[in-house]
Design an enzyme around this catalytic site. Structure first.
Site, mmCIF file in Angstrom:
data_model
loop_
_atom_site.group_PDB
_atom_site.id
_atom_site.type_symbol
_atom_site.label_atom_id
_atom_site.label_comp_id
_atom_site.label_asym_id
_atom_site.label_seq_id
_atom_site.Cartn_x
_atom_site.Cartn_y
_atom_site.Cartn_z
ATOM 1 N N SER A 253 0.852 -1.201 0.000
ATOM 2 C CA SER A 253 0.000 0.000 0.000
ATOM 3 C C SER A 253 0.883 1.245 0.000
ATOM 4 O O SER A 253 2.012 1.211 0.487
ATOM 5 C CB SER A 253 -0.868 0.018 1.252
ATOM 6 N N LYS A 254 0.364 2.320 -0.559
ATOM 7 C CA LYS A 254 1.153 3.542 -0.669
ATOM 8 C C LYS A 254 1.586 4.023 0.725
ATOM 9 O O LYS A 254 2.703 4.485 0.920
ATOM 10 C CB LYS A 254 0.326 4.610 -1.393
ATOM 11 N N ARG A 255 0.679 3.853 1.663
ATOM 12 C CA ARG A 255 0.968 4.306 3.031
ATOM 13 C C ARG A 255 2.225 3.595 3.573
ATOM 14 O O ARG A 255 3.135 4.228 4.089
ATOM 15 C CB ARG A 255 -0.241 4.005 3.922
#
Ligand code: GLU
Length: 281
Positions: A253-255
């Site tokens: 995930s980008k996070r």
């Protein structure tokens, strides 16, 4: 100690994150397995994006993870003249040319949404008069490697382009076809070298015998094989490590992909936790 030499070559455009940790662990594990050395190379060619505080962050994060390197750190921004000398050599052999097309112009000649760096863009040198006129107006340009000129210069060696990959069951000869990248940019008017040029030059200069890098850099290794062959540089053996995936097996995930090791550390994570998070499933 064996003659195995590999390197970790981050760009100081931000703090290290989990993806870098995966690469670093793979690099150091490969060197330990071979009883070899790891050099640290700071790939800070792009002076607009690289920052000295990020470089300090890299050293701090590696030390925190218990990863120490051999010899002095090589900082690419201190070696611009060496990259210019390579460009001069390629230029004298008619292998590079100035391209004045802007990214926007290239993009507008392509189908909507196409990435100009991924379409195999091929241009041609301007006539000396046209070129002089552009230069007189101080126009920006890129130095591109001419695939056509490279093919002509290499003759039969073009078809033999390859790199050697180290796999769990032994060495594999992988045919390398750089054509899909078109005439790659090797430098710009105000940027003395691209990643490809500086990376291959330094791998040769530093006597790197083995490159351990993510699968995301497999495709560009074909460009590196071409540059190495044109320049007569020795070719390291390549090992590609899988990229870190999220718990669902999909892209991280980008996070989590963007979260720095320093941020994980601030939350109380230990280097062992980072190792466990980045270990292959
Ligand atoms: N600076 C490049 C990166 O951080 C180097 C990778 C390589 O050549 O292996 O992706």
């Amino acid at each position: 100690m064996s003659d195995y030499i590999t390197r970790f070559a981050p760009s100081p455009t931000g703090r290290l994150h989990l993806g870098h940790a995966v690469s670093a662990f793979n690099v150091w594990a490969a060197a330990a397995e071979a009883g070899g050395k790891v050099y640290l190379r700071i790939e800070d060619i792009d002076q607009t994006r690289c920052k000295i505080e990020f470089e300090a962050g890299i050293l701090e994060d590696l030390a925190w993870m218990g990863l120490s390197w051999d010899g002095p750190v090589r900082r690419q921004s201190e070696h611009f003249s060496e990259y210019s000398a390579v460009l001069d050599t390629l230029r004298a052999r008619g292998l590079i040319y100035r391209c004045f097309r802007t990214r926007r112009e290239i993009a507008s000649s392509l189908p909507a949404g196409a990435d100009p760096d991924e379409t195999g863009f091929v241009s041609r040198p301007l006539s000396p008069t046209e070129e002089a006129a552009r230069l007189a107006h101080n126009a920006a340009f890129a130095w591109r490697l001419s695939l056509a000129a490279a093919r002509a210069a290499l003759g039969d060696a073009w078809r033999a382009l390859h790199y050697t990959e180290e796999t769990p069951i032994g060495l594999r000869r992988v045919p390398a076809d750089p054509s899909r990248f078109g005439d790659v940019v090797l430098a710009r008017k105000d940027t003395p070298a691209s990643y490809h040029l500086a990376c291959c030059h330094d791998d040769a200069l530093q006597g790197i015998t083995h490159v351990v890098r993510g699968e995301d850099l497999r495709a560009v290794t074909a460009i590196h094989a071409l540059l190495q062959t044109l320049m007569g540089w020795p070719q390291p053996v390549y090992r590609f490590h899988p990229l870190l995936l999220g718990p669902d097996g999909k892209k991280l995930s980008k996070r989590n992909a963007d979260k720095s090791l320093a941020a994980w550390r601030a939350e109380g994570m230990t280097p062992e936790d980072i190792r466990a998070m980045t270990a292959p499933a």
